[in-house]
Design a protein around this motif. Sequence first.
Motif, short mmCIF file in Angstrom:
data_model
loop_
_atom_site.label_atom_id
_atom_site.label_comp_id
_atom_site.label_asym_id
_atom_site.label_seq_id
_atom_site.Cartn_x
_atom_site.Cartn_y
_atom_site.Cartn_z
N SER A 176 -5.48 -1.08 8.85
CA SER A 176 -5.59 -0.81 7.42
C SER A 176 -4.27 -0.15 6.87
O SER A 176 -4.09 1.18 7.43
N TYR A 177 -3.60 -0.49 5.77
CA TYR A 177 -2.31 -0.03 5.36
C TYR A 177 -2.48 0.46 4.07
O TYR A 177 -3.07 -0.17 3.42
N ALA A 178 -1.54 1.52 3.69
CA ALA A 178 -1.31 1.63 2.29
C ALA A 178 0.18 1.58 2.03
O ALA A 178 1.03 1.69 2.89
N MET A 179 0.61 0.92 0.75
CA MET A 179 1.96 0.78 0.67
C MET A 179 2.42 1.47 -0.84
O MET A 179 1.68 1.50 -1.88
N PHE A 180 3.37 2.43 -0.76
CA PHE A 180 3.76 3.16 -2.00
C PHE A 180 5.13 2.74 -2.55
O PHE A 180 6.16 2.76 -1.65
N GLN A 213 -3.94 -5.28 7.03
CA GLN A 213 -4.77 -5.59 6.00
C GLN A 213 -4.77 -4.16 4.93
O GLN A 213 -5.02 -3.07 5.16
N TYR A 214 -4.53 -4.90 3.81
CA TYR A 214 -4.35 -3.55 2.71
C TYR A 214 -5.78 -3.05 2.47
O TYR A 214 -6.85 -3.78 2.63
N PHE A 215 -5.77 -1.43 2.34
CA PHE A 215 -6.97 -0.81 2.56
C PHE A 215 -7.94 -1.11 1.21
O PHE A 215 -9.17 -0.89 1.69
N ASP A 216 -7.18 -1.58 0.11
CA ASP A 216 -8.25 -1.67 -1.05
C ASP A 216 -8.20 -3.13 -1.28
O ASP A 216 -7.47 -3.53 -1.98
#
Length: 363
Positions: A176-180, A213-216
Motif C-alpha cells: 500500500s503506497y502514498a504519493m505526494f 495499491q494506493y492506500f485510499d
Amino acid sequence: MKKFWSLMLVVVMVFSLSACGGSKGTSGKGSSLNVGVFYYTYISSVRTALDKSLTDAGIKYQNYDGNSNQTTQNEQIDTAISQGTNLLIVNIVTSGSMDASNSIVEKAKAAKIPVIFFNRAVESDEDEGKVLGSYDKCAFVGTDAPEAGHMQGQMAGDYVVKNFDAIDLNGDGKISYAMFMGQLGNVEAIFRTQFGVEDADKVITAAGKPALQYFDSSNSDKYQVDKDGTWSASAANDYMTTNLAQYSEATNNMIELVICNNDGMAEGVISALNDKGYNLGTADCKTIPVFGVDATDAAKQLIADGKMTGTIKQDAVGMADGIAYLAKNIQNGKDLMADTSNFNISPKVSNKIYIPYAAYIGE
C-alpha cells in the motif's frame, strides 16, 4: 601641418570605432555583461551553485525571487531590462506554459538580448521546440523532465522486489503506497507522479509480485497535492499526519511505501512518521520506505541516518556550470550555443541542454 591633421584624424577615427564597439553591449567580445537571474522561488542547491559558477566566471549578476508568482517575475524582468540587464537567466514560475515562456522570449527579443531558461520546463512535450526555436538568442539548461520519474520508479520498484515481505506490514501480499505531488500542472510533478508509480509497477510485476495499491481507494487521483504549489514539507506533513490517524498497523491498513515529488515533501512525511514512532533510524524501529527527488543535503543526511530510503540527484553544480558556460559565450562575443558539442543536447531541439539525473541511496 598636413601630417599633423592626418594623424589627428586617425586618432579620432580609432576612438570613434572604440566607442561604437563599446555601445553594442553583449554583442562584442569583452563587452560588459549585466546578468539578471530570475528564480521562481528560492531553490537553495541550484542557487548556491549558480552564484558560485557566475562569480568564478567573473560575471556580474543580480538574483530575483519571483515568490512563485509569474506576474511578479514578469515585472522583475521588465524592471531589470529597463535598468540595463543584457542577459536574462530564467527559472520560470509557470513550468511548461508556452504563454509564460513566450512572453519572456518576447521581452528578450524586444530588448535584443539573450535569454537562458533553466531547471523548469518552458514548454510541454507536445509543443517541444516551439518556444526555444522562436529566437536564436534563446537556450535551455536543465533536466529531461520524465527522467526523474523513471529513475525514481525504477529505484522504488527494485527496493520493493528485494524487501517485499518486510515492507508488507499486514501480510496481505500487496504494498500500500502514498504519493505526494508538488504542484498541479507542473511538468516535472506530472511526470514524477506518473512514472514514479508506473515504472515501479513494471519492475514489481515483472518479478511476479502484485502492482502497488494506493492506500485510499476513495481517491481516484491516487495522489495528494500541495494546493499552494510549493512542494512543501509542511503540506506533506499535514497530509501524512492525517493519513496516519486513519491508516495504521493497528487498523491493519498501514501505508507501507511513500513516493514524493521532491525531498522537501519527503522530509515532511518522515517527520510525521517519526511522530508515530517510525523511521527513527534505530535497529528496533520499523522504517517505511520513503523516496524523494533532488538529493538535498537534508535528504542525504536522512538517508545516512537510516530514516529515508533514496532520492534522485539533480546535478545542481553541473546545471550551474552549463548556464555559466553559455553566459561566458555571450561575454566573449560568441553565439549563445557556441562550442557546446560536448554537452548532452536534446536530439529534437538544438538549443536544449540536458543535465542528467542520478540515483542516490547514500555514500
